[in-house]
Design an enzyme around this catalytic site. Sequence first.
Site, PDB file in Angstrom:
ATOM      1  N   ASP A   9       5.428   2.464   0.807  1.00  0.00           N
ATOM      2  CA  ASP A   9       3.973   2.768   1.663  1.00  0.00           C
ATOM      3  C   ASP A   9       4.455   3.582   2.744  1.00  0.00           C
ATOM      4  O   ASP A   9       4.596   3.881   3.694  1.00  0.00           O
ATOM      5  CB  ASP A   9       3.749   0.754   2.505  1.00  0.00           C
ATOM      6  CG  ASP A   9       2.512   1.500   2.652  1.00  0.00           C
ATOM      7  OD1 ASP A   9       1.654   2.390   2.379  1.00  0.00           O
ATOM      8  OD2 ASP A   9       1.198   0.419   3.343  1.00  0.00           O
ATOM      9  N   ASP A 103      -1.601   6.864  -0.969  1.00  0.00           N
ATOM     10  CA  ASP A 103       0.089   6.507   0.165  1.00  0.00           C
ATOM     11  C   ASP A 103       1.261   5.390  -0.468  1.00  0.00           C
ATOM     12  O   ASP A 103       2.246   5.080   0.337  1.00  0.00           O
ATOM     13  CB  ASP A 103       0.001   6.160   1.495  1.00  0.00           C
ATOM     14  CG  ASP A 103      -1.410   5.404   1.505  1.00  0.00           C
ATOM     15  OD1 ASP A 103      -1.506   4.628  -0.041  1.00  0.00           O
ATOM     16  OD2 ASP A 103      -2.175   5.275   2.491  1.00  0.00           O
ATOM     17  N   GLU A 104       1.114   4.924  -1.868  1.00  0.00           N
ATOM     18  CA  GLU A 104       2.176   4.163  -1.532  1.00  0.00           C
ATOM     19  C   GLU A 104       2.024   4.027  -3.463  1.00  0.00           C
ATOM     20  O   GLU A 104       1.204   3.921  -4.037  1.00  0.00           O
ATOM     21  CB  GLU A 104       0.992   2.316  -1.110  1.00  0.00           C
ATOM     22  CG  GLU A 104      -0.086   2.749  -2.044  1.00  0.00           C
ATOM     23  CD  GLU A 104      -0.920   0.859  -1.562  1.00  0.00           C
ATOM     24  OE1 GLU A 104       0.533  -0.361  -1.293  1.00  0.00           O
ATOM     25  OE2 GLU A 104      -1.796   0.697  -1.511  1.00  0.00           O
TER      26      GLU A 104
END
Length: 387
Positions: A9, A103-104
């Site tokens: 993350d 983003d993860e």
Amino acid sequence: MQRWIIHVDMDAFFAAVEQRDNPELRGCPVIIGGTGSRGVVATASYEARKFGVHSAMSSLEARRRCPQGIFLPSDHEKYSRVSQEILHIFADFSPQVEPLSLDEAFLDVTGMEGLFSSPVAIAVKIKARIKAELDLTASAGVAPNKFLAKLASDMNKPDGLMVIRPEEIHNILADMPVNRLWGVGKTTAQILTKLGIKTIGQVAQAEPELLAKHCGQLGHTLHQLANGQDSRLVDSEWQPKSIGKEVTFTKDLTSLEDLKTELWSQVEKIGWRLRRQKLSSRTITIKIRFASFRTITRSQTLAVAASLDETLYHVAEEIVSKIALNEGVRLLGVTVSSLVAAGVQMSLFDQGDEKAAAVAQAIDKVKERFGETAVTRGRSMIARQRK
């Protein structure tokens, strides 16, 4: 063979990218989104979070809490490019990568011990590569399944690394509040509290039948998660379930024509994202929030999946035209869902409209080379000036 999943993350991703690209922003409270008086925060740097600013907070509240905050508009195109660079790094460590958002992502590193010394060593190397190549930090969680890995990645942020080993599961989960379980929102938490259940350990000890009686099928899932059980696989064929865009206006819109202009602007962005991901949509949903904060949603499903701006707009316009505008419109949102791979149902040519498809292909080539804002229709320019 012991299963090992890594959840990576990125830390305050949007804000971190802006701070990286502009050294003057480093160390400053940077807030992405919420640039207008009615905007909503997309993310906030850790400097801004110290003042209580967080994602989904209204811009007014964010400015009240952090008046010295630096508000920047979201640059989705830039963040998408950086996200692709991150995915390329992940691919060097596992063929099984499931992006959850820009983003993860999850990585299944089961059996990779022959290439790397351990799953933890893989997480360390991934974090080091991201820092060295992209000058960004990420937090990673290493655990036997997806639920635990995602939980772990959030435990030592920012720039953290947390490992949950099989023998540690129950001790780590026992005293955590129930809202750390996937699927537990405010309503479910209240139901569990009335049952005297406040911690994950108490959920694990509860009778599954009791949980199911009060929480439905979710009750069985919660019992499994509370006991550290999650059999879901990392899906490398993952694709988004929906693509959407919504805008809160600085000033309420009162005319149908203005609303249609904004509608086209959003549809144009959504159509571009669909075609870029080689997807088409069968369902279009419109969300409208009025000046009184009354919010409605209306949907329509197509017989044939579509990805062309004109087709999507025609359906969206039809939906909007049936809504009574008895008061000003504060927010307009468009979401497409029921996504299918392009080409499955004549998606590119949208029921034979070859001329519109040819125009879309030409515009898409320009956008691919020079960026999403390199070319747009005149109607979208009007909408952009209004925001």
